[in-house]
Every structure is written in C-alpha cells, then in structure tokens.
Scaffold this motif. Structure first.
Motif, PDB file in Angstrom:
ATOM      1  N   ALA A 291      11.305  18.797  26.454  1.00 43.27           N
ATOM      2  CA  ALA A 291      10.266  18.464  25.476  1.00 43.27           C
ATOM      3  C   ALA A 291      10.111  16.951  25.313  1.00 43.27           C
ATOM      4  O   ALA A 291       8.985  16.438  25.229  1.00 43.27           O
ATOM      5  CB  ALA A 291      10.576  19.116  24.132  1.00 43.27           C
TER       6      ALA A 291
ATOM      7  N   GLU B  24       5.038  32.101  27.302  1.00 45.51           N
ATOM      8  CA  GLU B  24       6.368  32.666  27.130  1.00 45.51           C
ATOM      9  C   GLU B  24       7.417  31.818  27.835  1.00 45.51           C
ATOM     10  O   GLU B  24       7.194  31.339  28.947  1.00 45.51           O
ATOM     11  CB  GLU B  24       6.432  34.106  27.659  1.00 45.51           C
ATOM     12  CG  GLU B  24       5.743  35.076  26.747  1.00 45.51           C
ATOM     13  CD  GLU B  24       6.136  36.522  27.000  1.00 45.51           C
ATOM     14  OE1 GLU B  24       6.813  36.812  28.016  1.00 45.51           O
ATOM     15  OE2 GLU B  24       5.755  37.356  26.174  1.00 45.51           O
TER      16      GLU B  24
ATOM     17  N   LYS C 263       3.036  24.310  14.229  1.00 39.28           N
ATOM     18  CA  LYS C 263       3.375  24.925  15.512  1.00 39.28           C
ATOM     19  C   LYS C 263       4.213  26.169  15.234  1.00 39.28           C
ATOM     20  O   LYS C 263       5.057  26.160  14.333  1.00 39.28           O
ATOM     21  CB  LYS C 263       4.168  23.969  16.412  1.00 39.28           C
ATOM     22  CG  LYS C 263       3.505  22.633  16.630  1.00 39.28           C
ATOM     23  CD  LYS C 263       2.198  22.780  17.357  1.00 39.28           C
ATOM     24  CE  LYS C 263       1.591  21.408  17.599  1.00 39.28           C
ATOM     25  NZ  LYS C 263       0.194  21.435  17.862  1.00 39.28           N
ATOM     26  N   THR C 264       4.002  27.229  15.999  1.00 40.47           N
ATOM     27  CA  THR C 264       4.740  28.466  15.777  1.00 40.47           C
ATOM     28  C   THR C 264       5.358  28.965  17.074  1.00 40.47           C
ATOM     29  O   THR C 264       4.909  28.625  18.170  1.00 40.47           O
ATOM     30  CB  THR C 264       3.817  29.578  15.227  1.00 40.47           C
ATOM     31  OG1 THR C 264       2.803  29.863  16.196  1.00 40.47           O
ATOM     32  CG2 THR C 264       3.182  29.156  13.906  1.00 40.47           C
ATOM     33  N   ALA C 265       6.374  29.784  16.921  1.00 42.14           N
ATOM     34  CA  ALA C 265       7.003  30.479  18.041  1.00 42.14           C
ATOM     35  C   ALA C 265       7.581  31.777  17.500  1.00 42.14           C
ATOM     36  O   ALA C 265       8.147  31.804  16.411  1.00 42.14           O
ATOM     37  CB  ALA C 265       8.097  29.631  18.670  1.00 42.14           C
TER      38      ALA C 265
ATOM     39  N   ALA D  47      10.744  33.521  24.014  1.00 43.17           N
ATOM     40  CA  ALA D  47       9.911  32.929  22.976  1.00 43.17           C
ATOM     41  C   ALA D  47       8.457  32.983  23.422  1.00 43.17           C
ATOM     42  O   ALA D  47       8.156  32.755  24.587  1.00 43.17           O
ATOM     43  CB  ALA D  47      10.314  31.478  22.738  1.00 43.17           C
ATOM     44  N   ARG D  48       7.580  33.301  22.493  1.00 41.93           N
ATOM     45  CA  ARG D  48       6.136  33.232  22.736  1.00 41.93           C
ATOM     46  C   ARG D  48       5.596  32.167  21.799  1.00 41.93           C
ATOM     47  O   ARG D  48       5.727  32.260  20.594  1.00 41.93           O
ATOM     48  CB  ARG D  48       5.454  34.570  22.480  1.00 41.93           C
ATOM     49  CG  ARG D  48       3.971  34.527  22.812  1.00 41.93           C
ATOM     50  CD  ARG D  48       3.398  35.944  22.876  1.00 41.93           C
ATOM     51  NE  ARG D  48       2.066  35.962  23.403  1.00 41.93           N
ATOM     52  CZ  ARG D  48       1.717  35.893  24.668  1.00 41.93           C
ATOM     53  NH1 ARG D  48       2.643  35.776  25.579  1.00 41.93           N
ATOM     54  NH2 ARG D  48       0.468  35.939  25.060  1.00 41.93           N
ATOM     55  N   THR D  49       5.023  31.116  22.405  1.00 43.20           N
ATOM     56  CA  THR D  49       4.513  30.003  21.600  1.00 43.20           C
ATOM     57  C   THR D  49       3.191  30.373  20.956  1.00 43.20           C
ATOM     58  O   THR D  49       2.510  31.311  21.394  1.00 43.20           O
ATOM     59  CB  THR D  49       4.313  28.752  22.477  1.00 43.20           C
ATOM     60  OG1 THR D  49       3.270  29.015  23.417  1.00 43.20           O
ATOM     61  CG2 THR D  49       5.595  28.355  23.201  1.00 43.20           C
ATOM     62  N   GLY D  50       2.830  29.627  19.946  1.00 47.31           N
ATOM     63  CA  GLY D  50       1.555  29.837  19.279  1.00 47.31           C
ATOM     64  C   GLY D  50       0.371  29.682  20.220  1.00 47.31           C
ATOM     65  O   GLY D  50      -0.689  30.264  19.990  1.00 47.31           O
ATOM     66  N   SER D  51       0.544  28.934  21.291  1.00 48.38           N
ATOM     67  CA  SER D  51      -0.532  28.758  22.273  1.00 48.38           C
ATOM     68  C   SER D  51      -0.503  29.839  23.349  1.00 48.38           C
ATOM     69  O   SER D  51      -1.300  29.809  24.285  1.00 48.38           O
ATOM     70  CB  SER D  51      -0.461  27.362  22.903  1.00 48.38           C
ATOM     71  OG  SER D  51       0.808  27.142  23.484  1.00 48.38           O
TER      72      SER D  51
END
Length: 162
Positions: A46, A25, A4-6, A18-22
């Motif tokens: 979460a 924002e 998972k990325t951000a 933050a912008r998630t990998g999916s």
C-alpha cells in the motif's frame, strides 16, 4: 470526508478473503497457510502503490520523461508484540533520458509529507520512514542517489478540515 470499506470472510486456518468497497478481492494468509500475502506485507504494498501514484503524477505534471519507474519497500518490524513497523525504507528508482533529480526529490517529498495517506498515517505512529531515490540515465551516466525526506515517528499531521 472519504470512507473506505472492506468486508472480510474467514475461509479456515488464518486465510481471509477481503472484498474492497471498490469491488476487488484480496486473499491474505499467514506463513503456514501460504495462500496469500500477510497483512503487514499488504501495508508495504500500500505504501509503494500510494507514493508511486503520487510521484508518477507529479513527475508527469513536471513534464519529466520517465522511461522506467520502480519502487522497493523494506519494512522492519519490532521483535516484540505488537510487531509494529519501526523503520520503513522506500526507494524510488527512476530512469529517463533527461530526468531532473531535483524534480524527483521534490515529488517524493510532496508525496511523503502531503499526499500519500498511507505513509503519513504510518509516520504518525512509531515508524520512521526514509524516502530515497536513485535516478539513472539510459546513456550510462552514474546513477544519482539521495534521500528526499525522512518522516515520522509521530509526525504532526495538518488539522483535519473535514
């Protein structure tokens, strides 16, 4: 193994976006800035989202007719630095015409001990997680309350197979 990325960008003060990998924002801020939730509040969100998705899926597979389902998360932090969570209460409120209390308790237990990576990750640290439920019937019967399982602190995790 899933990754998972951000990517986060600082926008002044303590505000970060933050912008998630999916591709979504999320704005985070501190109390003074007040333009978004605090990072620790996002952890509570979460946990609720992760366990809620698990429980809803399991109850659907068990053919439980859920009319209303909500989750309340209360996370207590240490007073000293680091302000890690020391106790987290997760209360699942389930309502339906013939919801089986044992099915709800088992669904919560499975989420807490097997499926929800957020709660199992926190239970592996210093936090003690109390997974509880309140099941009500719309016919007006008294609610049934109980604790499904307590996890943490420093719960043993199954070995990583990846």
């Amino acid at each position: 193994m899933a990754v998972k990325t951000a990517d986060l960008r600082h926008e002044g003060g303590m505000r970060f976006v933050a912008r998630t990998g999916s591709g979504f924002e999320i704005t985070m801020d501190n109390e003074a800035g007040g333009s978004g939730p605090r990072p620790t509040e996002m952890l509570a969100v979460a946990i609720g989202g992760c366990t809620g998705m698990d429980v809803a899926s399991i109850l659907e597979k068990k053919r439980q007719q859920v009319g209303r389902y909500s989750i309340r998360v209360e996370a207590v932090q240490r007073d000293a630095y680091p302000h890690a969570f020391k106790r987290i209460d997760i209360v699942h409120e389930v309502e339906g015409p013939a919801v089986n209390v044992e099915a709800v308790a088992r669904a919560i237990e499975l989420s807490a001990t097997r499926y929800c990576s957020v709660s199992t990750g926190l239970a592996a640290g210093i936090a003690e997680l109390h997974h509880r439920y309140v099941v009500t019937s719309p016919e007006g019967a008294a609610p049934v309350e109980g604790e499904a399982v307590v996890t943490g602190p420093r719960q043993e995790l199954p070995p990583d197979e990846g």
